[in-house]
Design an enzyme around this catalytic site. Sequence first.
Site, PDB file in Angstrom:
ATOM      1  N   LYS A  35     -51.749  -9.632  36.070  1.00 21.12           N
ATOM      2  CA  LYS A  35     -51.115 -10.564  34.971  1.00 21.12           C
ATOM      3  C   LYS A  35     -50.766 -11.582  35.097  1.00 21.12           C
ATOM      4  O   LYS A  35     -50.803 -12.665  34.313  1.00 21.12           O
ATOM      5  CB  LYS A  35     -49.977  -9.396  34.460  1.00 21.12           C
ATOM      6  CG  LYS A  35     -50.589  -8.139  33.895  1.00 21.12           C
ATOM      7  CD  LYS A  35     -49.399  -7.416  33.044  1.00 21.12           C
ATOM      8  CE  LYS A  35     -48.647  -6.568  33.886  1.00 21.12           C
ATOM      9  NZ  LYS A  35     -49.118  -5.134  34.527  1.00 21.12           N
ATOM     10  N   HIS A  69     -41.439 -13.130  38.552  1.00 22.77           N
ATOM     11  CA  HIS A  69     -41.709 -11.622  37.924  1.00 22.77           C
ATOM     12  C   HIS A  69     -40.786 -10.683  38.430  1.00 22.77           C
ATOM     13  O   HIS A  69     -40.662 -10.677  40.070  1.00 22.77           O
ATOM     14  CB  HIS A  69     -43.301 -11.425  38.239  1.00 22.77           C
ATOM     15  CG  HIS A  69     -43.643  -9.844  37.673  1.00 22.77           C
ATOM     16  ND1 HIS A  69     -43.783  -9.569  36.308  1.00 22.77           N
ATOM     17  CD2 HIS A  69     -43.637  -8.625  38.342  1.00 22.77           C
ATOM     18  CE1 HIS A  69     -43.986  -8.307  36.308  1.00 22.77           C
ATOM     19  NE2 HIS A  69     -43.927  -7.743  37.464  1.00 22.77           N
ATOM     20  N   ARG A 124     -53.060   5.406  34.668  1.00 20.04           N
ATOM     21  CA  ARG A 124     -52.245   5.823  35.858  1.00 20.04           C
ATOM     22  C   ARG A 124     -50.802   6.561  35.474  1.00 20.04           C
ATOM     23  O   ARG A 124     -50.449   7.599  35.862  1.00 20.04           O
ATOM     24  CB  ARG A 124     -52.065   4.604  36.354  1.00 20.04           C
ATOM     25  CG  ARG A 124     -53.055   4.050  37.143  1.00 20.04           C
ATOM     26  CD  ARG A 124     -52.687   2.567  37.590  1.00 20.04           C
ATOM     27  NE  ARG A 124     -51.409   2.338  38.566  1.00 20.04           N
ATOM     28  CZ  ARG A 124     -50.688   1.202  38.577  1.00 20.04           C
ATOM     29  NH1 ARG A 124     -50.886   0.258  37.913  1.00 20.04           N
ATOM     30  NH2 ARG A 124     -49.537   1.483  39.553  1.00 20.04           N
TER      31      ARG A 124
HETATM   32  N1  URA Z   1     -45.393  -3.204  36.787  1.00 19.92           N
HETATM   33  C1  URA Z   1     -46.738  -3.403  36.531  1.00 19.92           C
HETATM   34  O1  URA Z   1     -47.176  -4.316  35.647  1.00 19.92           O
HETATM   35  N2  URA Z   1     -47.901  -2.619  36.892  1.00 19.92           N
HETATM   36  C2  URA Z   1     -47.334  -1.734  37.969  1.00 19.92           C
HETATM   37  O2  URA Z   1     -48.216  -0.929  38.569  1.00 19.92           O
HETATM   38  C3  URA Z   1     -45.925  -1.292  38.125  1.00 19.92           C
HETATM   39  C4  URA Z   1     -44.941  -2.243  37.685  1.00 19.92           C
END
Ligand code: URA
Length: 434
Positions: free
Chosen positions: A187, A82, A168
């Site tokens: 995630k 990621h 957010r």
């Molecule tokens: N990528 C994400 O999945 N979440 C965040 O808060 C910032 C970048």
Amino acid sequence: MRAVDLIRKKKEGLELNDEEIRFLVRGYTEHDIPDYQMSAFLMAVCFQGMTDEEILSLTLSMRDSGKVMDLGKIKGQKIDKHSTGGIGDKTTLVLSPIVASLGIPVTKMSGRGLGYTGGTVDKLQSIPGYRCEYTTDEFIDQVKKHGIIVAGQSDELAPADRMIYALRDATGTVDSIPLIASSIMSKKLSSGCDGIVLDVTCGSGAFMKDEKSARKLANLMVTIGKKAGKRMSALITSMDEPLGFAVGNSNEVKEAVGALKGNGPSDLMTVVYGLGSEMLMLAGIYSDRQSCINAMKKSVADGSAYNKMVEWISSQGGDASFLDDTSKFPAATKLTPVRALCKGYVSSIDSDMIGKSVMLLGGGRKKMSDKIDSAVGIKLIKKTGDYVRPGDIIMEISSDFGPDDDEAIHTAANAYHYSDEMPLKSDVIIGVIK
Ligand code: URA
């Protein structure tokens, strides 16, 4: 328990326990806690921070808000990768077929771009026919047959993160290290992998603008992952200029294809081989970095990685003839060369401004419902450290007569900075955290 008491507690800088954090996340996901209370809580976190224990609770409660994938039916170590996002970042497109060609199952879920940073899914969908939506059974089947999938993020995983992230975004509470770490890791932990390699970008085109914050975020995510039982590793990489030369959706796919045919820009390949080595070591395929790099270079040189890309793209419905002949990608209607106005060394290229320019051209989204123009983008001709004279072409902008083209061109041109002295170029891989 009442949400208002927990908001007050966080506002006063006190630590919430696991039960309290789970109460907030569950309550918000089930619509018992309204947006205004969750927003107030998130803002309190922005100002007061969170302890490592609180961040772990937040991560796990968001993971547990949805399904956790069971990848047990796929043989081998599933090592996810990621990136926290960057400009010109096409590493997934290059890295995935390389590691898949070496026997690591790639089970990747990627996002769409929002704001300036591009999304892998948008890049892949510039290939006609490429399919990103899969049921869990289809997802597992694809990996069993072809050893690789790069799909969109499933709605069934970590729904709390999706809801909280949208909030957010609308309440100015994105740039909080505890919130970013828990969002990403919830995630990743729901994707069912055995290990995770993180690319934590830092610089003008990244969430983390400086090395200190990038290290803090990387350490935090590695700690969370390990506590959740995953093998972890993180690279800190520089986003002080875009990665490679191509920015924009089909531009980046073309550059990735070139990289798999042996013509990858050196900064891109350094990051790809750096991340790939960590994946191969976490999977237990090799124990030292040099053996990993040798194996990956061989896979590129003998065509195995490129052949894997062809198999991957066509098995996901994409027209692989676009890889064999990248001139088939539709071209933008107008090509504007941008020239240097002074002489000197390129001292830096503000990635954020290059990303903003591509978004203004129509290559990114201002809001989630915007349609993407895959053909627009920027090709950097000069990068940091190159010497230019007045009139030299520093970049080429491909556009489609969009309403914001003038602003886009102006923004991109202003991203370049010059100096009389040759700048010291730092390594693209700044650090490794395990
Ligand atoms: N990528 C994400 O999945 N979440 C965040 O808060 C910032 C970048």
